[in-house]
Design a protein around this motif. Structure first.
Motif, PDB file in Angstrom:
ATOM      1  N   ILE A   1       4.897  -3.802  -8.719  1.00 51.30           N
ATOM      2  CA  ILE A   1       3.991  -3.003  -7.891  1.00 51.30           C
ATOM      3  C   ILE A   1       3.126  -2.060  -8.716  1.00 51.30           C
ATOM      4  O   ILE A   1       1.963  -1.809  -8.385  1.00 51.30           O
ATOM      5  N   ARG A   2       3.655  -1.571  -9.835  1.00 53.25           N
ATOM      6  CA  ARG A   2       2.864  -0.644 -10.647  1.00 53.25           C
ATOM      7  C   ARG A   2       1.603  -1.303 -11.177  1.00 53.25           C
ATOM      8  O   ARG A   2       0.520  -0.711 -11.150  1.00 53.25           O
TER       9      ARG A   2
ATOM     10  N   SER B   1       0.816  -1.205   0.000  1.00 53.11           N
ATOM     11  CA  SER B   1       0.000   0.000   0.000  1.00 53.11           C
ATOM     12  C   SER B   1       0.858   1.267   0.000  1.00 53.11           C
ATOM     13  O   SER B   1       0.341   2.371   0.021  1.00 53.11           O
ATOM     14  N   MET B   2       2.163   1.083  -0.022  1.00 55.77           N
ATOM     15  CA  MET B   2       3.032   2.268  -0.006  1.00 55.77           C
ATOM     16  C   MET B   2       2.954   3.020  -1.330  1.00 55.77           C
ATOM     17  O   MET B   2       2.681   2.438  -2.380  1.00 55.77           O
ATOM     18  N   GLN B   3       3.226   4.308  -1.251  1.00 51.85           N
ATOM     19  CA  GLN B   3       3.197   5.127  -2.464  1.00 51.85           C
ATOM     20  C   GLN B   3       4.411   4.816  -3.332  1.00 51.85           C
ATOM     21  O   GLN B   3       5.416   4.314  -2.844  1.00 51.85           O
ATOM     22  N   MET B   4       4.300   5.136  -4.617  1.00 52.41           N
ATOM     23  CA  MET B   4       5.348   4.770  -5.563  1.00 52.41           C
ATOM     24  C   MET B   4       6.699   5.389  -5.203  1.00 52.41           C
ATOM     25  O   MET B   4       7.744   4.800  -5.430  1.00 52.41           O
TER      26      MET B   4
ATOM     27  N   GLN C   1      -0.871  -2.013  -8.192  1.00 48.69           N
ATOM     28  CA  GLN C   1      -1.591  -0.846  -7.700  1.00 48.69           C
ATOM     29  C   GLN C   1      -2.509  -0.269  -8.763  1.00 48.69           C
ATOM     30  O   GLN C   1      -3.625   0.152  -8.474  1.00 48.69           O
TER      31      GLN C   1
ATOM     32  N   PHE D   1      -0.196   7.456  -8.430  1.00 44.94           N
ATOM     33  CA  PHE D   1       1.048   6.849  -7.971  1.00 44.94           C
ATOM     34  C   PHE D   1       1.839   7.907  -7.214  1.00 44.94           C
ATOM     35  O   PHE D   1       2.573   7.620  -6.297  1.00 44.94           O
ATOM     36  N   TYR D   2       1.702   9.140  -7.660  1.00 44.53           N
ATOM     37  CA  TYR D   2       2.365  10.271  -7.000  1.00 44.53           C
ATOM     38  C   TYR D   2       1.337  11.364  -6.797  1.00 44.53           C
ATOM     39  O   TYR D   2       0.252  11.344  -7.375  1.00 44.53           O
TER      40      TYR D   2
ATOM     41  N   ALA E   1       7.046  -6.677  -5.405  1.00 42.19           N
ATOM     42  CA  ALA E   1       7.778  -5.418  -5.365  1.00 42.19           C
ATOM     43  C   ALA E   1       8.137  -4.975  -6.782  1.00 42.19           C
ATOM     44  O   ALA E   1       8.012  -3.806  -7.126  1.00 42.19           O
TER      45      ALA E   1
ATOM     46  N   GLU F   1      -4.188  -5.195  -4.776  1.00 43.86           N
ATOM     47  CA  GLU F   1      -3.426  -5.431  -3.542  1.00 43.86           C
ATOM     48  C   GLU F   1      -4.032  -6.560  -2.713  1.00 43.86           C
ATOM     49  O   GLU F   1      -3.329  -7.428  -2.224  1.00 43.86           O
TER      50      GLU F   1
ATOM     51  N   PHE G   1       8.815   3.118  -3.264  1.00 41.67           N
ATOM     52  CA  PHE G   1       9.413   2.037  -4.049  1.00 41.67           C
ATOM     53  C   PHE G   1      10.604   2.539  -4.865  1.00 41.67           C
ATOM     54  O   PHE G   1      11.554   1.814  -5.105  1.00 41.67           O
TER      55      PHE G   1
END
Lengths: 592, 571
Positions: free
Chosen positions: B195-196, A112-115, B199, A393-394, B192, B204, A118
């Motif tokens: 992930i793009r 669930s973390m923002q891009m 999401q 994503f941002y 990981a 998820e 990553f």
């Protein structure tokens, strides 16, 4: 992972937090602790029973009594076995459950973390947190805390019994303890350092081997066989020498422990023997002492090991909590999203990935519902960023983005994303079947998936496969050609039937046959829905309702093909180039 | 292993001495106790203690020697095996590497060698130790009382079989658990890396659900492992305690009846606990030996692999003319990648190879440098078939820049000097100048000494490619082969490099395959490959005239470059 970070002193607040994780399993943990106490009591009692048999039953010639004593002995043994078994299963279970809990929450937190997170965090590091670090933590519960308690408990019990039986002999036995502790700690220290060197060398040997296998062609082409063999021999021998050193440590340590054990026995015999002669000590007690002496040294040796586990677990815990304590900065609002019309408005959007390096500068534009928009511009002009912002994503630093008149931030994140689909330039395929990769776990009817595959031109190829949609995609999709991978990602987007499609066209070249298929598939994808395309192909651009030309993060031109041609700017230049080429290579191929 | 016969014999001797000394300990203890009961008629207390300590110290010393000799030998064997393994790998043909996955070769080099080592060191030591200690112990016990020894004789095999079974089960479960752990870690890795997609499609929860499934499976395996393990040790303890109880009963009645001394009982009971370890060890060691045997067989598959690289004897440096005669090639079981290629390339000329992905460009170049061998037809260098040339000579004449810029985890300097370790500094700098890597080096903190790879810096795709070009140029070959090796270098630099290379290549035969046609413009001749056949051939101008695939591709690229890279001119 640098070794120094692996070792840490005891941090009590951290320990408190860790023991807090036992809370959901409070009853089980309490059960495990009571079982440990029972087992320790049983095991400590056994030599006392032997003593009774020797001193009372055998000395008194009472066979009846001996039978009773042996029965007690057997009961104690059985009790020890049962409690030990259940205790180990219970502690193992608690540890494993905590591991599952931890991995589950870690995984959910990470995904669930923002891009931006990553971008900063290497994949390898994320893997280490979820695998090794959690495993080390598990050691703390199954091997660390509980066993330390157990070791200390049996030590206390044994020492208690020894003093109760005969304090002089007990003191005699305890005299060896400092020597054993000293030797053990010294040994562990040496061995730990040696193992660290061994690990590094093993890594060297394996990296070398791995590289020489994958790079065998290079090794051959550059005639390096002999030299590489020499190098390999060197690191290999260095590894062996290091191994031989640790063997030396072990070869000293284990026999030394045995000698120390014999010294203790001899000591007991010396002091105890005198006291037996004086008649103040019974034979049974002497035998019991010898028995306890054997049980006494193991916990001491183990404690040194446990301290190590504790240290490793602490360091791992710190790293794991660091992730759990971090919260995603991009979260959704409350607004639900039944169906999207697809009107997009960018209002004075500013964005930069890094402070001071703007990527988008004051971008404003509007995409009307149901229309198609092409983004055109050079590498680094900010095209892909626009797509990333739409998917949240941002977060833009300034300005806002509206979708159907509502600020993006007000929508629930999952709903928002579910109504959109993106096709990325680099196709990412997961391990699993083609079906899994198209549906991504959604429960679509077969007809829908076949239709998506048909419209993207994938169906013939899929039907030609023996296992159809259930064909496995191997390691990161390597068994598919570049073109096929593209088509799979198109089918994926189409099956999700999004209201808004974001497409980042691939630039990498594929063979001509796939190229044609891809062109057709793109046309099929765009049909009848709002779309934003980062365009690399002129055919896609030409057909767009609106063209946005980006240059160094600014929107420099926008309009229809006609309008932009009249403007005679960057777009016009591109177009002129196309027509010139179109004339030169006019083999009935209008797209280039 | 034969070369270490001496060490092993010495080790075996030490095992013998150790155990025969060790075995007297309990006997002396028992005698001491009995003597105590009679008021020390035979010897003084100090005598007994002295003997006990003496035995302990001497057997401690020999035990040290035995570990040194036997376990040490296994490390020597390990080193030799690994070296032999590597040596054999170096001799094997490219076909072998195309067949065998790297992971599989690596698992033999690590897991199987470790298994063989465990069998040849600890396995051998513990089996000798066990047999001798067991044998001596039993002999001692039998000499004291046959009746009491029966307890041990019954118990021994039972325990050994149980240990054997359980440790086999533990091994199997451990492998399962490792496999499942691998799945967990690759799920995390994939999540990981992808992930793009996850999401963007709001997947998820689905991925987390799958992850939970893997965790649950892991939990199940771990629990069976824990249950087995939890039963193992307490069970052993219980079995030994049971035999102690039986012993106590039998001994007790004997003592009461006056047939046995108390000291003898103590000695007996000590022997019994001394035998506990060897009994457990038999089951364990048997497993070790079996695994070692299986490991050795897997290693043998590679060590005795017959598909080695052959070579001829012909030598001699000449011009560098290349001739292809009716060359055809197919990868194992695959369709033909090249069919009936004929080509004549004079020494010193430049050949451009063009074709789409999968048209056979790389294969053609790999055949020319003998990285692959053709099914039919032949490749001649200066009129001699490649197979007749000495490999070393052939490779001295040719330098190749492969498609994937493969560098080793070494310093940058060593990577460039890979083919010519003792090149002069002058040549070294010149080659890095030509490949345009030298200007990048100045920006690195450690310059040429920067380590590359996992524990060092990560070079960009372009930097890697330019390093590999420097590596090939430093070889000063007669034939230079560039296999689409400038794809990650920007246009401007590419042009510079091509310009530099053109001077440098003067007089050397050069073969360039490239996706970017601008790189080939100056070639003496360009061939176009389509589905494994040469369909067009000529100079750049001739091919443009011809208006075939080449002309088509060329126009399209000009345009696309303008679209995606042209912006640099505006900046």
């Amino acid at each position: 992972m640098p070794d120094r970070r692996d070792v840490k002193g005891l941090d009590w607040s951290l320990l408190k937090r860790l023991t807090g994780m036992l809370r959901p399993y409070g009853w089980m943990a309490a059960g495990a602790f009571s079982l440990i106490i029972c087992a320790a009591l049983f095991e400590t009692a056994i030599p006392l029973v032997t003593r009774h048999a020797i001193d009372v039953d055998i000395a008194g010639g009472d066979l009846e009594g001996l039978r009773g004593t042996i029965l007690v002995f057997l009961l104690l043994v059985a009790g020890g076995f049962v409690t030990r078994y259940f205790q180990q299963v219970l502690t193992g279970f608690i540890g494993q459950r905590i591991v599952v809990d931890l991995r589950r929450s870690l995984y959910r937190r990470v995904t669930s973390m923002q891009m931006g997170w990553f971008d900063r965090t290497p994949v390898g590091q994320i893997m280490t947190r979820l695998t090794n670090d959690v495993e080390n933590l598990n050691q703390l519960f199954t091997g660390g805390l509980i066993l330390i308690f157990q070791d200390i408990l049996s030590l206390v019990l044994i020492v208690g019994v020894l003093f109760w039986m005969d304090w002089r002999l007990a003191l005699m036995l305890l005299a060896v303890v400092p020597v054993i502790m000293l030797a053990t700690f010294q040994f562990k220290k040496l061995v730990r350092a040696a193992f660290r060197r061994v690990r590094a060398l093993v890594a060297d040997v394996n990296t070398f081997l791995q590289e020489n296998i994958t790079g065998m062609a290079v090794v051959r082409l550059f005639r390096r066989e002999a030299r590489n063999r020499e190098i390999f021999e060197q690191i290999n021998t260095r590894l062996m020498d290091e191994h031989l050193r640790t063997i030396f440590y072990f070869a000293v340590f284990f026999p030394l422990m045995e000698v120390l054990g014999s010294v203790a026995t001899a000591g007991v015999l010396w002091v105890g023997g005198g006291r037996v002669l004086d008649g103040v000590l019974t034979f049974g007690t002497l035998v019991a002492f010898l028995n306890y002496a054997e049980r006494f040294f193991r916990p001491i040796r183990d404690l040194a090991e446990k301290y190590n586990i504790l240290q490793n677990a602490m360091a791992a815990a710190e790293r794991v909590f660091e992730i759990l304590d971090r919260h995603p900065t991009i979260t959704g609002g409350e607004q639900l999203l039944p169906k999207l019309k697809g009107e997009i408005v960018f209002e004075h959007v500013h964005f930069s990935y890094e402070k001071g390096i703007p990527v988008l500068k004051d971008i404003s534009f509007r995409v009307s519902a149901g229309s198609s928009t092409a983004l055109v511009g050079y590498t680094g002009s900010g095209k892909s960023t626009i797509a990333s912002l739409l998917l949240r994503f941002y977060e833009p630093q300034q300005g806002r983005i509206l979708l159907d008149g509502v600020d993006l931030r007000d929508y629930r994140l999952d709903e928002l994303r579910r109504r959109m689909a993106i096709v990325l330039q680099d196709v990412f395929l997961f391990q699993g079947t083609l079906w899994d990769n198209i549906c991504l776990g959604e429960d679509y009817p077969e007809e829908r998936v076949r239709e998506a595959a048909r419209r993207t031109g994938l169906l013939d190829w899929v039907d030609g496969k023996a296992e159809g949609f259930h064909t496995e995609v191997s390691e990161r999709g390597q068994s598919l050609s570049g073109g096929q991978r593209q088509l799979v990602s198109f089918a994926r987007a189409l099956a999700h039937n999004p209201d808004l499609l974001l497409l980042d066209e691939a630039t990498s070249s594929v063979d001509t046959r796939s190229e044609g298929l891809i062109q057709e598939a793109i046309a099929e994808l765009l049909k009848g829905r709002t779309s934003v395309v980062i365009a690399h192909r002129l055919s896609t651009i030409q057909q767009a309702d609106q063209i946005l030309v980006l240059h160094h993060g600014e929107l420099v031109e926008s309009g229809t093909h006609r309008e932009l041609m009249d403007h005679e700017g960057i777009y016009h230049r591109l177009w002129m180039l196309q027509s010139r080429n179109g004339a030169a290579a006019s083999n009935g191929k209008p797209e280039a | 292993m034969g070369r270490y016969r001496g060490r092993i014999l010495r080790g075996a001797l030490l095992v013998l001495v150790t155990n025969s000394l060790f075995i007297f300990g309990p006997r002396v203890l028992g005698l001491a106790i009995d003597d105590l009961g009679q008021g020390l008629q035979n010897h003084s207390l100090g005598w007994y203690i002295g003997v006990l300590l003496g035995l302990a110290v001497v057997s401690g010393v020999t035990r040290f020697g035995m570990r040194q000799q036997l376990i040490g030998t296994s490390r020597l064997v390990e080193r030799d095996l690994r070296e032999l393994f590597f040596e054999r790998l170096l001799a094997l043909s490219p076909r072998f590497f195309a067949r065998q996955r790297t992971g599989d070769i690596m698992s033999r080099a690590t897991q199987d060698i470790e298994n063989v080592r465990l069998a040849s060191g600890p396995g051998m030591m513990y089996s000798m130790d066990t047999l001798m200690l067991g044998g001596f112990g039993l002999a001692m016990m039998l000499s004291m009382s046959f009746r009491l020894s029966l307890v041990v004789l019954v118990m021994l095999p039972v325990v050994s079989v149980i240990v054997y079974r359980i440790s086999k089960r533990i091994h199997r479960l451990t492998l399962l658990s490792q496999k499942q752990y691998g799945r967990i870690s690759s799920h995390v890795q994939e999540s990981a890396a992808g992930i793009r997609v996850i999401q963007a499609y709001a997947r998820e929860e689905y991925m987390a659900g799958r992850f939970d499934g893997e965790l649950e499976k892991y939990l199940q395996i771990q629990m069976s492992l824990i249950r087995t393990d939890a039963a193992f040790r307490p069970l052993m303890g219980a079995l030994f305690a049971l035999s102690q109880a039986i012993l106590l009963w039998l001994a007790g009645t004997d003592i009461v009846a006056g047939k046995l001394q108390l000291g003898e009982y103590v000695a007996f009971s000590t022997y019994m606990s001394m035998l506990a370890w060897p009994t457990i060890a038999i089951g364990w060691v048997t497993n070790l030996l079996q695994r070692g045997d299986a490991g050795m067989r897997r290693l043998d598959e590679i060590i005795r692999e017959p598909d080695v690289l052959g070579e001829g004897r012909a030598v001699g440096r000449q011009g560098g003319a290349i001739t292809l005669q009716d060359l055809s090639f197919a990868y194992e079981d695959g369709p033909e990648v090249l069919s009936h290629i004929d080509l004549e390339l004079p020494a010193g000329s430049v050949l451009g190879v063009v074709g789409e992905t999968g048209s056979g460009k790389s294969t053609l170049l790999k055949l020319i440098c003998r990285e692959l061998e053709p099914q039919s037809g032949r490749v001649l260098l200066d009129g001699k078939p490649l197979a007749e040339l000495k490999l070393d000579e052939l490779r001295a004449e040719m330098a190749v820049v492969p498609q994937d810029a493969f560098l080793f985890s070494e310093t940058l300097r060593n990577n460039v000097r890979f083919g010519k370790e003792h090149a002069s500094e002058e040549d070294f700098l010149r080659s890095s100048e030509i490949s345009r890597i030298s200007s990048d080096i100045e920006q690195l903190a450690d310059g040429w000494e920067s380590a590359i790879g996992e524990r060092g810096i990560t070079l960009s795709g372009g930097q890697k490619q330019r390093s590999t070009i420097a590596r090939a140029v430093l070889m000063q070959p007669r034939v230079l082969i560039l296999d689409d090796c400038l794809s990650a270098v920007d246009n401007h630099t590419e042009e510079e490099i091509i310009g530099e290379l053109r001077q440098y290549m003067d007089g050397r035969t050069t073969l360039i395959a490239s996706h970017r046609l601008s790189a080939l413009r100056g070639a003496d001749r360009i061939i176009v490959l389509q589905e494994g056949r040469i369909t067009e051939s000529g100079t750049h101008e001739q091919l443009l005239e011809h208006k075939g695939l080449y002309a088509d591709l060329y126009r399209r690229q000009e345009l696309e470059e303008e679209l995606s890279h042209g912006g640099d001119e505006h900046a």
